[in-house]
Write an enzyme that holds these catalytic residues in place. Structure first.
Site, mmCIF file in Angstrom:
data_model
loop_
_atom_site.group_PDB
_atom_site.id
_atom_site.type_symbol
_atom_site.label_atom_id
_atom_site.label_comp_id
_atom_site.label_asym_id
_atom_site.label_seq_id
_atom_site.Cartn_x
_atom_site.Cartn_y
_atom_site.Cartn_z
ATOM 1 N N GLY A 119 -4.090 -0.619 -4.198
ATOM 2 C CA GLY A 119 -3.794 0.088 -2.958
ATOM 3 C C GLY A 119 -4.825 1.131 -2.590
ATOM 4 O O GLY A 119 -5.023 1.425 -1.410
ATOM 5 N N ASP A 149 -3.697 -7.963 -2.896
ATOM 6 C CA ASP A 149 -3.226 -7.857 -1.514
ATOM 7 C C ASP A 149 -4.091 -6.863 -0.738
ATOM 8 O O ASP A 149 -5.301 -6.865 -0.876
ATOM 9 C CB ASP A 149 -1.738 -7.491 -1.490
ATOM 10 C CG ASP A 149 -1.424 -6.156 -2.136
ATOM 11 O OD1 ASP A 149 -2.200 -5.695 -3.002
ATOM 12 O OD2 ASP A 149 -0.395 -5.547 -1.784
ATOM 13 N N GLY A 190 -0.562 1.100 -5.787
ATOM 14 C CA GLY A 190 0.827 1.348 -5.429
ATOM 15 C C GLY A 190 1.640 1.794 -6.633
ATOM 16 O O GLY A 190 1.229 1.615 -7.784
ATOM 17 N N GLU A 222 -4.488 -6.888 -9.765
ATOM 18 C CA GLU A 222 -3.132 -7.424 -9.575
ATOM 19 C C GLU A 222 -2.801 -8.620 -10.460
ATOM 20 O O GLU A 222 -1.645 -8.791 -10.863
ATOM 21 C CB GLU A 222 -2.913 -7.783 -8.099
ATOM 22 C CG GLU A 222 -2.803 -6.600 -7.167
ATOM 23 C CD GLU A 222 -4.142 -5.975 -6.797
ATOM 24 O OE1 GLU A 222 -4.155 -4.903 -6.166
ATOM 25 O OE2 GLU A 222 -5.192 -6.562 -7.158
#
Length: 353
Positions: free
Chosen positions: A116, A147, A66, A139
């Site tokens: 992502g 995530d 992301g 992350e």
């Protein structure tokens, strides 16, 4: 913002999605994800489309994750916070749509595939890695949590390797990606280009699509030349990362004088303590959850991390100032209580430290 994702459909029924931000390693924004979701829905209903190909522009990577700088702005205003929350909502919807897609999706994991980018590819039916692939869920390096459904797919790795990959943010390459069940096939990058050309040139109308595609994949698939590392350390990983608390993982590592244990402990000590505790609980809870349940938990966690100062400090240290010297509010694992951790998994309207 224009043309950050390219879409096309061949006469033979192949739909292409090309992430087109090569200078930013094809990092994802809301403006990219929203049309991807719309096209996937449109193509699923279109009987003239038989296969979807997902790839990134440029030779450096499919997708580095992301747009972290955009997410960092969430602390600046309510509008920016709302935009960041919407980004995560749409991202997870797109990822989940790929898991549940009724047509084959070929995901080209060439070059850097992180965060992502992993989320976009894991649910695809045909996931191809090359000698250039560098895969990670990084992350915890920025005080966040893995995530994009990670509690679902990291638990698909053998033993407790998923916990190891999540907590250490280790970067792995093709042989280990295959070993961790994060990809299905290996092709040399040149072979991948030839394979994609064959896919594009084939008339898929009237074909037994899956059978024909699998035969075509088999023509180009080979084995990675480099040896993997995960299989060699799995016994040690399972011994230490089978513990059900971060404190117990540290204790287990302390009782082991091997270089692996020493290096792994130092790696974990460089992470945000709150990030480590939340990530471990997330993965433990995810063992018995569906992919939909894991994404629902991710959305709660993501919204709460957007209110968590250690996330912004992690991003500052790695992405903004790049000093690699985060000054986290929670200095140790014991500073971050179980009660504080549990709040992250509850109502995301709660204000968090």
């Amino acid at each position: 913002m224009e043309n950050e994702v390219l879409f096309s459909v061949s006469d033979g029924g192949v739909a292409n999605i090309v992430l087109n931000r090569p200078l930013a390693l094809n990092s994802l924004s809301y403006e990219m994800l929203k049309p991807i979701g719309e096209k996937l829905k449109e193509w699923e209903a279109n009987e003239e489309v038989h296969i979807v190909v997902l790839k990134g522009e440029g030779s450096k990577g499919f997708c580095a994750g992301g747009d972290i700088k955009m997410l960092y702005q969430a602390c600046s205003s309510p509008e920016a916070l709302e935009k960041a929350e919407t980004f995560f909502e749409v991202e997870y919807q797109v990822d989940l749509a790929i898991y549940n897609y009724s047509k084959p999706i070929i995901a080209c994991l060439d070059g850097i595939v992180m965060g992502g980018g992993v989320g976009l590819t894991y649910g695809a039916s045909h996931r191809v890695v090359t000698e250039r692939t560098k895969w990670a869920m990084p992350e915890t390096d920025i005080g966040f949590f893995p995530d994009v459904g990670a509690a679902y797919f990291l638990n698909k790795a053998p033993g407790f390797l998923g916990r190891y990959l999540a907590l250490t943010a280790a970067v792995i390459q093709s042989e280990d990606i295959l070993f961790a069940n994060a990809a299905d096939y290996f092709m040399e990058s040149k072979q991948l280009l030839e394979f994609l050309s064959r896919v594009e040139q084939t008339d898929w109308h009237g074909q037994e699509v899956l059978e024909t595609l699998n035969k075509l994949v088999a023509e180009y698939t080979s084995r990675p030349l480099e040896n993997g590392k995960l299989a060699a350390i799995q016994c040690a990983v399972d011994e230490h990362f089978s513990q059900n608390s971060i404190t117990d993982i540290f204790q287990s590592l302390d009782n082991d004088s091997s270089n692996f244990a020493l290096e792994t402990k130092q790696l974990l000590l460089s992470k945000s303590p709150s990030s480590l505790k939340i990530t471990l609980k997330q993965l433990i809870d995810g063992v018995n959850q569906s992919v939909e349940e894991c994404f629902a938990t991710d959305f709660i966690l993501a919204k709460n991390f957007l209110k968590h100062e250690d996330f912004y400090e992690g991003v500052r240290s790695v992405v903004i100032d790049k000093d690699r010297n985060p000054q986290y509010f929670y200095k140790t694992v014991s500073d971050f209580s179980d009660e504080a951790m549990d709040k992250f998994f509850q109502d995301s309207s709660v204000t968090l430290k």
